[in-house]
Design a protein around this motif. Structure first.
Motif, mmCIF file in Angstrom:
data_model
loop_
_atom_site.group_PDB
_atom_site.id
_atom_site.type_symbol
_atom_site.label_atom_id
_atom_site.label_comp_id
_atom_site.label_asym_id
_atom_site.label_seq_id
_atom_site.Cartn_x
_atom_site.Cartn_y
_atom_site.Cartn_z
ATOM 1 N N MET A 1 0.840 -1.215 0.000
ATOM 2 C CA MET A 1 0.000 0.000 0.000
ATOM 3 C C MET A 1 0.866 1.252 0.000
ATOM 4 S SD MET A 1 -3.191 -0.217 -0.327
ATOM 5 C CE MET A 1 -3.889 1.289 0.305
ATOM 6 N N GLU A 2 1.934 1.253 0.821
ATOM 7 C CA GLU A 2 2.770 2.462 0.925
ATOM 8 C C GLU A 2 3.421 2.750 -0.420
ATOM 9 O OE1 GLU A 2 3.989 2.209 5.639
ATOM 10 O OE2 GLU A 2 5.546 2.156 4.113
ATOM 11 N N ILE A 3 3.879 1.685 -1.065
ATOM 12 C CA ILE A 3 4.557 1.864 -2.349
ATOM 13 C C ILE A 3 3.613 2.519 -3.346
ATOM 14 C CG2 ILE A 3 5.638 0.667 -4.293
ATOM 15 C CD1 ILE A 3 6.543 -1.453 -2.149
ATOM 16 N N LYS A 4 2.329 2.081 -3.321
ATOM 17 C CA LYS A 4 1.354 2.647 -4.255
ATOM 18 C C LYS A 4 1.184 4.123 -3.998
ATOM 19 C CE LYS A 4 -1.392 -1.425 -5.255
ATOM 20 N NZ LYS A 4 -2.615 -2.150 -4.987
ATOM 21 N N VAL A 5 1.106 4.501 -2.743
ATOM 22 C CA VAL A 5 0.934 5.927 -2.426
ATOM 23 C C VAL A 5 2.129 6.707 -2.918
ATOM 24 C CG1 VAL A 5 0.803 7.562 -0.535
ATOM 25 C CG2 VAL A 5 -0.612 5.525 -0.477
ATOM 26 N N GLU A 6 3.321 6.216 -2.737
ATOM 27 C CA GLU A 6 4.531 6.909 -3.186
ATOM 28 C C GLU A 6 4.515 7.107 -4.689
ATOM 29 O OE1 GLU A 6 7.719 5.485 0.168
ATOM 30 O OE2 GLU A 6 8.244 5.248 -1.943
ATOM 31 N N THR A 7 4.130 6.063 -5.416
ATOM 32 C CA THR A 7 4.095 6.154 -6.883
ATOM 33 C C THR A 7 3.111 7.236 -7.307
ATOM 34 O OG1 THR A 7 4.499 3.783 -6.955
ATOM 35 C CG2 THR A 7 3.809 4.813 -8.992
ATOM 36 N N LYS A 8 1.957 7.263 -6.626
ATOM 37 C CA LYS A 8 0.957 8.279 -6.962
ATOM 38 C C LYS A 8 1.499 9.673 -6.708
ATOM 39 C CE LYS A 8 -3.520 6.067 -6.606
ATOM 40 N NZ LYS A 8 -4.747 5.870 -5.838
ATOM 41 N N GLN A 9 2.216 9.820 -5.621
ATOM 42 C CA GLN A 9 2.774 11.140 -5.294
ATOM 43 C C GLN A 9 3.810 11.561 -6.331
ATOM 44 O OE1 GLN A 9 4.116 10.518 -1.257
ATOM 45 N NE2 GLN A 9 2.291 11.437 -0.379
ATOM 46 N N ILE A 10 4.627 10.597 -6.727
ATOM 47 C CA ILE A 10 5.651 10.880 -7.745
ATOM 48 C C ILE A 10 4.981 11.298 -9.053
ATOM 49 C CG2 ILE A 10 7.453 9.849 -9.196
ATOM 50 C CD1 ILE A 10 8.151 8.085 -6.703
ATOM 51 N N LEU A 11 3.925 10.581 -9.405
ATOM 52 C CA LEU A 11 3.210 10.905 -10.648
ATOM 53 C C LEU A 11 2.587 12.288 -10.569
ATOM 54 C CD1 LEU A 11 1.546 7.475 -11.524
ATOM 55 C CD2 LEU A 11 3.315 8.640 -12.811
ATOM 56 N N LYS A 12 2.088 12.651 -9.399
ATOM 57 C CA LYS A 12 1.501 13.994 -9.224
ATOM 58 C C LYS A 12 2.563 15.075 -9.415
ATOM 59 C CE LYS A 12 -2.628 14.196 -6.393
ATOM 60 N NZ LYS A 12 -3.215 14.256 -5.084
ATOM 61 N N VAL A 13 3.712 14.843 -8.799
ATOM 62 C CA VAL A 13 4.818 15.814 -8.920
ATOM 63 C C VAL A 13 5.251 15.924 -10.383
ATOM 64 C CG1 VAL A 13 7.248 16.197 -8.341
ATOM 65 C CG2 VAL A 13 5.640 15.549 -6.545
ATOM 66 N N LEU A 14 5.369 14.767 -11.045
ATOM 67 C CA LEU A 14 5.771 14.762 -12.462
ATOM 68 C C LEU A 14 4.742 15.484 -13.314
ATOM 69 C CD1 LEU A 14 7.142 11.122 -12.877
ATOM 70 C CD2 LEU A 14 8.457 13.236 -12.900
ATOM 71 N N HIS A 15 3.467 15.343 -12.941
ATOM 72 C CA HIS A 15 2.385 16.012 -13.655
ATOM 73 C C HIS A 15 2.545 17.520 -13.562
ATOM 74 C CE1 HIS A 15 -2.245 16.512 -14.235
ATOM 75 N NE2 HIS A 15 -1.574 16.711 -15.347
ATOM 76 N N ILE A 16 2.836 18.001 -12.365
ATOM 77 C CA ILE A 16 2.994 19.451 -12.155
ATOM 78 C C ILE A 16 4.215 19.958 -12.925
ATOM 79 C CG2 ILE A 16 3.498 21.232 -10.413
ATOM 80 C CD1 ILE A 16 1.921 19.366 -8.427
ATOM 81 N N ILE A 17 5.321 19.193 -12.824
ATOM 82 C CA ILE A 17 6.556 19.594 -13.522
ATOM 83 C C ILE A 17 6.319 19.617 -15.034
ATOM 84 C CG2 ILE A 17 8.930 18.879 -14.051
ATOM 85 C CD1 ILE A 17 9.064 17.795 -11.150
ATOM 86 N N SER A 18 5.588 18.610 -15.521
ATOM 87 C CA SER A 18 5.303 18.538 -16.970
ATOM 88 C C SER A 18 4.501 19.751 -17.412
ATOM 89 C CB SER A 18 4.510 17.273 -17.307
ATOM 90 O OG SER A 18 5.217 16.154 -16.898
ATOM 91 N N TRP A 19 3.543 20.148 -16.594
ATOM 92 C CA TRP A 19 2.732 21.340 -16.910
ATOM 93 C C TRP A 19 3.616 22.578 -17.013
ATOM 94 C CZ3 TRP A 19 -1.436 22.905 -19.086
ATOM 95 C CH2 TRP A 19 -2.622 22.152 -19.038
ATOM 96 N N ILE A 20 4.515 22.733 -16.045
ATOM 97 C CA ILE A 20 5.399 23.907 -16.017
ATOM 98 C C ILE A 20 6.288 23.919 -17.263
ATOM 99 C CG2 ILE A 20 7.328 24.996 -14.775
ATOM 100 C CD1 ILE A 20 6.032 23.809 -12.171
ATOM 101 N N ILE A 21 6.860 22.742 -17.572
ATOM 102 C CA ILE A 21 7.740 22.653 -18.749
ATOM 103 C C ILE A 21 6.942 22.927 -20.020
ATOM 104 C CG2 ILE A 21 9.189 21.110 -20.126
ATOM 105 C CD1 ILE A 21 9.945 19.699 -17.475
ATOM 106 N N PHE A 22 5.724 22.396 -20.083
ATOM 107 C CA PHE A 22 4.882 22.590 -21.266
ATOM 108 C C PHE A 22 4.586 24.074 -21.480
ATOM 109 C CE2 PHE A 22 1.789 22.198 -24.429
ATOM 110 C CZ PHE A 22 0.594 22.783 -24.029
#
Lengths: 75, 180
Positions: B1-22
């Protein structure tokens, strides 16, 4: 695919419904339906074993090989 | 379960970074287009914004070709990050069954875009080299936003190989799904 699945024929002979068979072989209805409609790509021996036990039949009763007929343009 | 939460958090951060770069890439591509239009219609001195005034004086046609190459690279980069943003937004990344047609299409699109960016960067860089040989003072490839061609080509080729593996993975997965 030229393998025909005669599961419905065997089920009719044994007067068994899909629900009953799925309970006996411990296979989901959707998987049995995939097998029955000939959409399955492969069957495990364990599944075949369970179906044969449930329907009291041989594997050959369930499957049939149909040679694809080639067209002869000259005839 | 913890690993899943971490992956989701990483994906959220990557999403925000991708938006900024875009957004940054859109502004960058827009600046190239604006510079070309303003140099043509308003003031030829605007060519100095990207240190291309020497090139403009040498030949305005070559200037516009160089700006066009820079714009194409900028636009392709923006499209690449748009696709990444859309992918992360749609949340179609399914770790239970990752081998889907959608994923395959996503990777192939990134492959072609990466290769396209790399090829246009190579073209732009070669063009710049040729101007330097004609003794026209040119800024470096980083200023022109056409640097890192080898990196883009490497990414494109690597993704192409991964896409082929994914294609086979989809076949194996669908066969597995149809195995009873």
């Amino acid at each position: 695919m030229s393998i025909i699945v005669n599961l419905d024929v065997m089920m009719a002979r044994r007067k068994m419904s899909l629900n009953e068979l799925s309970e006996k072989v411990d296979l989901t209805l959707s998987n049995l339906s995939i097998l029955k409609t000939g959409k399955a790509k492969a069957i495990r021996f364990s599944t075949l074993d369970a179906i044969c036990k449930a329907l009291d039949c041989q594997p050959g009763d369930l499957f049939e090989f149909e040679q694809l007929k080639k067209r002869n343009p000259g005839k | 379960m913890e690993i899943k939460v971490e992956t989701k958090q990483i994906l959220k951060v990557l999403h925000i970074i991708s938006w900024i770069i875009f957004v940054g890439l859109c502004i960058e591509a827009g600046s190239f287009i604006y510079n070309a239009i303003s140099t043509y219609f308003m003031n030829p001195r605007n060519a100095s914004y990207f240190q291309l005034s020497n090139l403009y004086e040498y030949d305005s046609g070559y200037f516009y070709i160089e700006i066009l190459l820079m714009t194409i690279v900028g636009v392709l980069k923006a499209i690449l990050f748009y696709i990444i943003v859309k992918f992360l937004q749609d949340k179609k990344l399914n770790f239970m069954q990752p081998f889907t047609v959608y994923m395959k299409r996503f990777i192939f699109t990134l492959t072609y875009l990466g290769l396209g960016i790399g090829l246009f960067c190579v073209w732009g860089a070669k063009y710049r080299e040729w101007f330097m040989q004609q003794e026209v003072k040119m800024p470096d490839v980083q200023t022109l936003n056409i640097g890192g061609a080898d990196v883009w080509l490497f990414m494109g080729i690597t993704l192409f190989i991964i896409a082929q593996i994914f294609k086979r993975g989809i076949e194996i997965q669908s066969e597995n799904e149809l195995t009873v």
